[in-house]
Structures are given as C-alpha cells and as structure tokens.
Design an enzyme around this catalytic site. Sequence first.
Site, PDB file in Angstrom:
ATOM      1  N   ASP A 151      -0.251  -5.436   5.833  1.00  0.00           N
ATOM      2  CA  ASP A 151      -1.304  -6.256   5.203  1.00  0.00           C
ATOM      3  C   ASP A 151      -1.136  -6.350   3.695  1.00  0.00           C
ATOM      4  O   ASP A 151      -0.422  -5.566   3.079  1.00  0.00           O
ATOM      5  CB  ASP A 151      -2.692  -5.682   5.522  1.00  0.00           C
ATOM      6  CG  ASP A 151      -2.861  -4.266   4.977  1.00  0.00           C
ATOM      7  OD1 ASP A 151      -1.864  -3.510   4.986  1.00  0.00           O
ATOM      8  OD2 ASP A 151      -3.968  -3.928   4.551  1.00  0.00           O
ATOM      9  N   GLU A 152      -1.794  -7.346   3.138  1.00  0.00           N
ATOM     10  CA  GLU A 152      -2.018  -7.500   1.704  1.00  0.00           C
ATOM     11  C   GLU A 152      -0.750  -7.368   0.854  1.00  0.00           C
ATOM     12  O   GLU A 152      -0.698  -6.586  -0.099  1.00  0.00           O
ATOM     13  CB  GLU A 152      -3.092  -6.492   1.238  1.00  0.00           C
ATOM     14  CG  GLU A 152      -4.432  -6.734   1.918  1.00  0.00           C
ATOM     15  CD  GLU A 152      -5.562  -5.863   1.343  1.00  0.00           C
ATOM     16  OE1 GLU A 152      -6.660  -6.395   1.176  1.00  0.00           O
ATOM     17  OE2 GLU A 152      -5.332  -4.684   1.083  1.00  0.00           O
ATOM     18  N   ILE A 153       0.232  -8.174   1.216  1.00  0.00           N
ATOM     19  CA  ILE A 153       1.470  -8.225   0.425  1.00  0.00           C
ATOM     20  C   ILE A 153       1.278  -9.156  -0.768  1.00  0.00           C
ATOM     21  O   ILE A 153       0.676 -10.210  -0.636  1.00  0.00           O
ATOM     22  CB  ILE A 153       2.625  -8.772   1.296  1.00  0.00           C
ATOM     23  CG1 ILE A 153       2.873  -7.840   2.483  1.00  0.00           C
ATOM     24  CG2 ILE A 153       3.898  -8.987   0.480  1.00  0.00           C
ATOM     25  CD1 ILE A 153       3.184  -6.430   2.091  1.00  0.00           C
TER      26      ILE A 153
ATOM     27  N   HIS B  63       0.828  -1.226   0.000  1.00  0.00           N
ATOM     28  CA  HIS B  63       0.000   0.000   0.000  1.00  0.00           C
ATOM     29  C   HIS B  63       0.855   1.265   0.000  1.00  0.00           C
ATOM     30  O   HIS B  63       0.492   2.253   0.626  1.00  0.00           O
ATOM     31  CB  HIS B  63      -0.927   0.022   1.231  1.00  0.00           C
ATOM     32  CG  HIS B  63      -2.020  -0.990   1.169  1.00  0.00           C
ATOM     33  ND1 HIS B  63      -3.236  -0.735   0.589  1.00  0.00           N
ATOM     34  CD2 HIS B  63      -2.079  -2.282   1.591  1.00  0.00           C
ATOM     35  CE1 HIS B  63      -4.007  -1.815   0.675  1.00  0.00           C
ATOM     36  NE2 HIS B  63      -3.331  -2.770   1.271  1.00  0.00           N
TER      37      HIS B  63
ATOM     38  N   GLU C 153      -2.273 -10.345   8.799  1.00  0.00           N
ATOM     39  CA  GLU C 153      -1.454 -11.093   7.846  1.00  0.00           C
ATOM     40  C   GLU C 153      -0.051 -11.378   8.387  1.00  0.00           C
ATOM     41  O   GLU C 153       0.542 -12.416   8.082  1.00  0.00           O
ATOM     42  CB  GLU C 153      -1.324 -10.321   6.523  1.00  0.00           C
ATOM     43  CG  GLU C 153      -2.570 -10.368   5.649  1.00  0.00           C
ATOM     44  CD  GLU C 153      -3.506  -9.219   5.892  1.00  0.00           C
ATOM     45  OE1 GLU C 153      -3.557  -8.711   7.038  1.00  0.00           O
ATOM     46  OE2 GLU C 153      -4.202  -8.818   4.941  1.00  0.00           O
TER      47      GLU C 153
END
Lengths: 577, 577
Positions: free
Chosen positions: B356-358, B291, B408
């Site tokens: 998060d959200e790698i 992000h 995560e």
Amino acid sequence: MLKKQNIVSSLLSLLLLYFCTFSNFFNFTNALWPIPQQWSKGSTTIVLYPSVDIRLSIISPTIEDLSIKTHTIFNSAKNRFQQSIIQEKYVSPNVKFNISTYQPKILQIVEIEINDGNSELGLGVNESYCLSVPDNNDDNKPLTVKITAETIYGALHGLTTLSQLIYYDNDFLKHDIHHERYIPFAPHKIVDYPSFSYRGLLLDTSRNYYSVDDILKTIETMSWNKLNVFHWHIVDATSWPVVSKKFPKLSEKGAYDPVTMIYTEQDIKIIDEFAKLRGIRVIPEFDMPGHTHSISKGYPDIIACINEQPRWDLYAAEPPSGQLNPAKEETYEFIRALIPEMASYFSDKYYHAGGDEIKTKCWEEDEDVENYLANNLGSSSETLLAKIIEEVQNTVISSNKIPMFWQETVDTHNLAITKDAIIQVWFGNDTVKNVIKKGYKVIVGSAEYWYLDCGHGGWVGNNINGNSWCDPYKTWQKMYSFNPINGLTKSEAKLVIGGETLLWSEQADPNNFEQLIWPRASAAAEVLWTGPQNLDVNEALPRLLDFRFRLVARGVKAEPLQPLWCVLNGGCDMPNF
Amino acid sequence: MLKKQNIVSSLLSLLLLYFCTFSNFFNFTNALWPIPQQWSKGSTTIVLYPSVDIRLSIISPTIEDLSIKTHTIFNSAKNRFQQSIIQEKYVSPNVKFNISTYQPKILQIVEIEINDGNSELGLGVNESYCLSVPDNNDDNKPLTVKITAETIYGALHGLTTLSQLIYYDNDFLKHDIHHERYIPFAPHKIVDYPSFSYRGLLLDTSRNYYSVDDILKTIETMSWNKLNVFHWHIVDATSWPVVSKKFPKLSEKGAYDPVTMIYTEQDIKIIDEFAKLRGIRVIPEFDMPGHTHSISKGYPDIIACINEQPRWDLYAAEPPSGQLNPAKEETYEFIRALIPEMASYFSDKYYHAGGDEIKTKCWEEDEDVENYLANNLGSSSETLLAKIIEEVQNTVISSNKIPMFWQETVDTHNLAITKDAIIQVWFGNDTVKNVIKKGYKVIVGSAEYWYLDCGHGGWVGNNINGNSWCDPYKTWQKMYSFNPINGLTKSEAKLVIGGETLLWSEQADPNNFEQLIWPRASAAAEVLWTGPQNLDVNEALPRLLDFRFRLVARGVKAEPLQPLWCVLNGGCDMPNF
C-alpha cells in the site's frame, strides 16, 4: 575573504552534522511541565542520594508559628518525595545520561524555607516558589537544593518541579557510578508562580461511578500538574452516590448501588484530606434545581417532571428529566437541611450550587406549580427559579460557604447572585465578558476547548452517524490554544481567576477516564499555571511527550500522542506546503 | 359491550403496570453477542455445577480420527471453560435471578459432539454449531448441555455462547440455593454459523509496541466475540520489532528497544499457538515495498528516500519516509531471504505482503533508480513496482503461503497479483466492487466505518485545530451500520469473504488500546458473524451494553457507551421530533 567564509561555513556544517548525529532531534533539556516562569540552567550532570534528606525551616516570625497543619503537609510531602526517589525509575525517551557532562557531585539535602508557617489553603493562597539546584558545593558542605516559598503550598510546587528534574539510569554502573538517579543541566535556577489562582479539573461521579481510589489517584496526578482545585461534580440526574444522614434515601434509592457505589462522610473526608496534603482544594457541586432526577428515587414528592419519556428533550438537557419543585414548601425544607450537611463534609470555603440547564416546561406542566402560579399573581417560572436559587444561595452562605454557580444563573436568567460568588462559564469568551461586565469573578472551561469527554460521538440515541453537540474530540493542541482572557481588557482579565477542564461521564468510567483526562488536562494546566502568553505548541510538543511518559512511569494510563518514533526523533510535524 | 371493553382495557393497564414495575425497562434475555442465527428460548431458570463436566465425542468415522491437535484444542477449551465457571462472577446490570422461574435443576454435563476430528484451522473451516440447554431431564440422567458441530472450531463457538448464557448471583443463599451460577430463559435451542468466514482485527505493533501479554489478551477477547483472524501488522516504517536470524540488525537497530521491545520467534510461536487453541488464525503482515523506513536503520543500502524532512509528505503517507529500493539487486536478495524466514514463524496459510501507499517520487529521486531507468529502456517507477511486487509474491508463494495485499496493488496499480490472493480494501464499497470485478476475493474494513483509531484529531503536526483525514471517531452505531456487501450483486457478494476492524497505533499503545478496540470491534464482529441483514441498533444497544459489562467483568478495559442509568433503565434514545 572568500576562502575564510568557506572555512567558517564548512565548520558550521560540521557542527551541524555533529549536532544532528550525536544529539537528539529535539534540543532537549529536562521536560518540566508546566514550564516555570523563569528557568536558567547549566550543563552539568549531578547524581542523587536515594536517601536525600529534606528539611524545613521557617523564616519569620518564629518556629512557633509553624502550624500543625503545615507540619503535617510538610511531613507528608517529604515522605512522598523520598518514596518517589526510591520507587520512580523514569528513563526518559529523550533525556539520556551524558558522561561527558557528569560531575561526581552528590545531591544530599533539600532545604525548604517558608516565610509563613501558618497559611491556609484557599483561593489566592501564595503558591510561588524559588528552586535552586547547585552543581557545586562549598568545601565542607553537602550539595543542597534550596526551595524558598512564602507558604508550604508554594514549597509543594517546588518539590513537584524538583521531582521532574530527576531521571533514572540503570547503566550507571558501567561508568562506575554507584547511584541511579541524576539531574542533568545543573545548576538550575527557577523562579515560579501561577498565572491563575484557580486551576481545576471537574470529574462527574454521578453519570458513572468512580471508586475513592480512582479519585485519589486523579488528585495525585493533578498535583503533579500543579492543578489545585478538584471540582467534584458529585451528584446529578442519573445517580446520587453521597450518603446523607438527614436524607438517607438519597443514596439508598438514588445511588447505583446503595452499598458499593456510594461516598460516605468518611470517604469524603479521606479525599478532602488527601487533596489538602497536596495543596489541592476539593469543591463539591450539588447542582440545583435542575439535574436532580436522582433525588426523586427517594423523595419523589419534591421533584417535578420525573423521567419524562420519550420526549425528555422538552424537560431536560439530557435524560432522565427532573427538577426540584419550586412550588412546594418541602423543597425549601429539603434545601435548608441538605446543604448545611453536605457543606460540612468539605473543608474548602467554596461550594458549587449548580444552577445550570433549567427547562421551564418541566415546571409549567406540574400541577403544584400550576396552582402556585394561579394563586400568586405576578409569579412565573422565572420568579420561581429566582426564589429557589435565593434559598439555595442563602443556605450556602449561612453554612459559611461562598457559592459558585454556572453561567446560566447570571447570563441567561439574571438572578440575584451575590457578587462574592464565582461564576463558571462553559461557553466562549463572549459569555466570559458578559459575566465579568456584571461584576462577577469567573472561572472558564469552554466546551469548545476544554471538555475532555467530547468527540466519541453521541451517547444519547441510536442514530447511525451518532454526532454529538460537542464533537469533535479536543486535541491537546486545541486545549493548549485556549486563552482564558482572550478579548478582555486588563481590568476585565483580573476577574478571570482561572479555569478548569471537565470530564463529564456519559462515556467515561473507571475503565477509560485516565486516558481521557491525561495528558490533555496537562495542556490546560500549563495554560493556567504558566499563562496563555508565549505558549507555542512546537516548543511544548517534545516536553509534553516526555512528561506523558513520566506520568505513565508513575502508573497513569495517559493516552499516547504520537508513535514512539516521533518521540525519539521528532520529524512528525505538518509540513508547510 | 362498553363495560367489557373497559374491563379488558383495565386488565391491560394492570398488566402493563406489572411489566413496567417488576421487570426491566428492556424486555431482556441473555445478552448473547454476536447474536446467533437461530435462537429459541424458554422461561425456566436453572443452576450450574461449578465442576460441570465437559465431554467430547466424535461421530464419524471413528475415535481414531481425533487428531492430537483437536484433542489439545478440546482440552484447552475445557480447562478454560471450567476455570471461567469458577472464576467469572458476572452480575448483569439487566438480567437478574428470578426465583419465580427457578426450577431446582442442576446442569452437570456439557456434551460436545463433533463430526470431523481432524479438521485444520484455516479460511473457510466449518465453524457452525448447535447448542441445546435443557430445562428438564429424563428420569435418571443428569441435566446435560449438548453442543454438536462439524469441527472443533464450531464447538469452541458453542462453548463461547454457552459461557454468555451463564450469570452469577451472590444472593442465592437467601433462596436456600447452594449454587452461585444460573442460566435464565432455559431451554435454549441455538443453531448458529458465521455469515463471513474471515472475521478479523488488525493491530499495528510497529508505531507503538505491545507486549506479548497485551497481544494474548486481545486474542482471548477476540475469541469471546467469535472473531477468527488476528491480522498482525507487525512491522512498519516506525519500528521493526521482529527478530530475524538472517537479518539481525532489523530488530537490533530497527526495534524501539533491541531487548525489551521485540518479538522473538518463540514469542511469535506462543502467540500463534495461543490463538489456534481459540480457533483464531494469526496472519502476519510484512508490508513492502513502502512503509519500510525501519529496515533502513540496519540496512540503509536497500532503502530509498530515508526520512526525508520536512516535506515527508512528498515521499510517504506519513513520516518517516522510506521504500525498498527496486533498482538494487540486494533488495531482491533481501526479499528472497527474509520472507521465507518470516513466513516460517506463522502456521496460517496466508501471509499479508502489504503493497500500500507507494509514492513514486521516493524512487524517482534516488540515484540508483535514476541509473536503472536510464539503462533500461521502457522501464519506469511503475515497472519497478511491478518487478518488486512480483518478487515479493513469488517468494510468498514459494514459501508455501497464499499472499494477501492491500487494494492499491490491483486497484491503483493494476499489478499482476495472483487470483488466489485476498485483496484487502480500506476504501468504501465502490472499491470493493472494482476489485471484485477484477476477480479477486476481498476482505473489507472501510476507513470511514471500521478504523478504530480515528477521531482523536491529527497526530502529525502542530496545527491547533488538529483535524485528521479519518475524523470523526467511529461510534459503535456507525461500525454496526457498515454493510460489507452493500451494492454488490449476489455473485459479487460471494467474493467478500469477510472483513476486519483496524487499530493503527499512531495514537494507541498499551495504555489505551483496549478502550479503543472494545466494545466497538464487538459491533463489527456481529456484522461479520450474524450478517449485516436485519441488524438494528435499537435491538442491539441493550445487548451490547450488557456484553460490554461482561467484558469488563473479564478484565477487559472496554469503553463505556452510556451512563449506568441508561444501562439499567433505557430511556436514553434520541427522541423523534
């Protein structure tokens, strides 16, 4: 040969690089919404006098034919336009002033020419216009925009379009330009007309109340979208905000507040006049015989099945239940006295008389109805419905109005509705076809596509998952994809005179209604103006994003559709897997 | 015998008739929200001095222990309360002044007594309070409200509750009462404390920008809901509004506007201080290493896979893609320099570092990462993730902060996160259990229940049906039904320190965010304050309707939940078929 190809290919790459680096992600021009039928543009940027002069002339037959009404509308539009030029400072996220295309030409005059100076606003009035914005002038003449139209209502649309061509820039001084507003991509030549003559928005002011100012602001915003009918769903089961001289207890007892949450005759006339000055018709709806619980607060004798609980669902589509009692003579007297009064408050030729969502059980359990049915052989709740709707219809017609009804009257119940009436369909295209086959003109507004209130879960009840029959939320793309004439033959399609998006107010009030209406009603407005053919969400997205920012700049609390990053850069589409 | 029964039954009917005619549909008392843990009330109505005096005293050990901080908080709360008494004119749709219960007693003093005059706002601070509103006074004393609390933060909640007990009536003069505000159902005795110590709201100010005033208003409204953590998701892939002295190009290039759409150090300190005066902690989130596309605008060298198009989905959860490049030493230098600066702007002990959200593909296609992996045997994108998160964590800790991370980091990736950290779970209770089993403290905010942004369809892309992964809209009932400790053992449940509702801003901005947050975040606030046990939507509905009207009266654009008719009458529940 190979070498030459390489050079060409390299040049193309360079060009592409230039394009990607120095221009916006979108190949962007003025974000006109709804997009005109024909539009050619150039590559020159001109600037605007803040005190641009607006002139009106009449082609034929003579200037004497300019009615006072037309003159008033023109003056009002002229003032609004001149005010907006002074006040509006719309800096688009996408369109930027480009010095390299700037020609030091100053637009000074808007010349409006109409053919018919005496036209009346009404269904089918000619709304077409041509607009030309020059990028150059003959030697001695000031730079002049020309709007030509058959009627003043077409001319209003021309001014609306012109206002969307104009952008603000507060960096002009650095270029030593002493004006602040510019029109890029001149010259513009626009030929424009609506695909449908009825382009509406329904607002329900009964379930929750909206002030006169809320309504005026909504009508103003409608005009910027070239919508032309404000369908005022003014009363319903929950409250009766309209003040009646003949039945004062309607609002004294039936309004949420008899002093602060009402609409007086004067309020209505202010709204009606405000709308007409913007080319917008106001059609009121007084729904009968269902959805009338609010009448029972002042006049309980003429309402059956008043607020049945807890099984309201057997008696009404939603609480509180109540229907006009068709077995009582007083009910008919009420209809004959109320409708002419209410009709007289509105100037439009059409009057929406409702007729939707009748539950016969409401009547069948009523003592008076039971007696009536016992004493009248061959009668039934269906014949009673026919009787009451006949009375409503006759009264509307004798009040010099043309009735509108909901689809149920002819689709569910096969009532004797005049073929002059307009039938409003809230189901899908199958119902549209059925109603048209019966010979009726139709306006559409499918609950599956065009209900602005859906998608915030069920408002009735306490179930945790809280689903609603009309979930999910209708995205602008969904609204944009609705084709009012889908599946119809050419001759059938002619009977679809238009449509409307609808905001029912179970979960809407002055705190959130603008966000629910805009910019999604804009998507519907383009379907109705430009026509459903050739619309493409990919083409529309950047234009709608930009138009929504213009609405926000004008004070409209329109919902954002994407992060600003997407507005500026694009690149937020669904990938093709 | 039969006769006696008949008489009793008739009397009961009469009583019922009285109740139904003269009282509201709801058996309504003051609409406290969130509802206190213990609350006994009476049946007397008293009135209020507009200039009610508020006094503070410290029990132990001595008055010298009243810190300047506590004194400042008290004075600020006192001013706010006194202002609100003068300004707030909340006429409830449900609670009406009842002359028959009125005792001519005037409340003149609010006495606040705290035990510890030196407590610091932070996780786990004692927020309990007792509140007593008398309906009578000893002969010579003025009528006095007593609030006792361990800390000033508990006292603030006491004042919040007191403010909800007060209603306005502009009809008092007709009763010859010369005060305008009253407290019904006195005496009140309230013992109250939070069920969870972390009660938050996340606002994403990157996808769309909010002004400092928007944020302050949100924090103020949070305080009225007894929420106590403003989780400021301040930056993301789309924009970087925070001004950094060490890396000025972050906002110069990465903010949507480097002048008007930024947060300076001073802005942040204003917000932090404003929140602290209301007992609210501000926890910033600087999400890393994913992000982070916005960093690439000013510092492209340290970001991998910058804005990959059109298959952004392979590189990021949403466009634009970009992750800190873990193969470059400059990245680690950036982390070591940026975090201490950002951490220093906020007073709270906690700092959310994201995680998060790698998407590993982002790195695997990067040339520097490829080289690194080739040169470092045994390394992988997973070890690189561990390396960069380790750097982030160490820097947070060395900046005297305790880190927070998204789930995560420990659930998907099993990274070496300190057990001091708080892990934020956005999946359901299964993930909560997993994370707790690893020994972490958890805050919850399930996307299925507590995401405030869901339900307006997909913002990415142009598909007509426009569904989104987190549809449908979460109704307040759905939010209210979420139990943060569902399925956990007692000892596991102790590690759930609280939770938060979340407003991601893909489809939210200053035009609609209040409507999306309120009153649904209020539903979550009650779950977190009162606790998920014994909550009942039937009991809550009329209270929430009333509380929402109080929010509106205070200027909050909270979404309506039902037609006003339902608010006034009830009777809008789902029938039991």
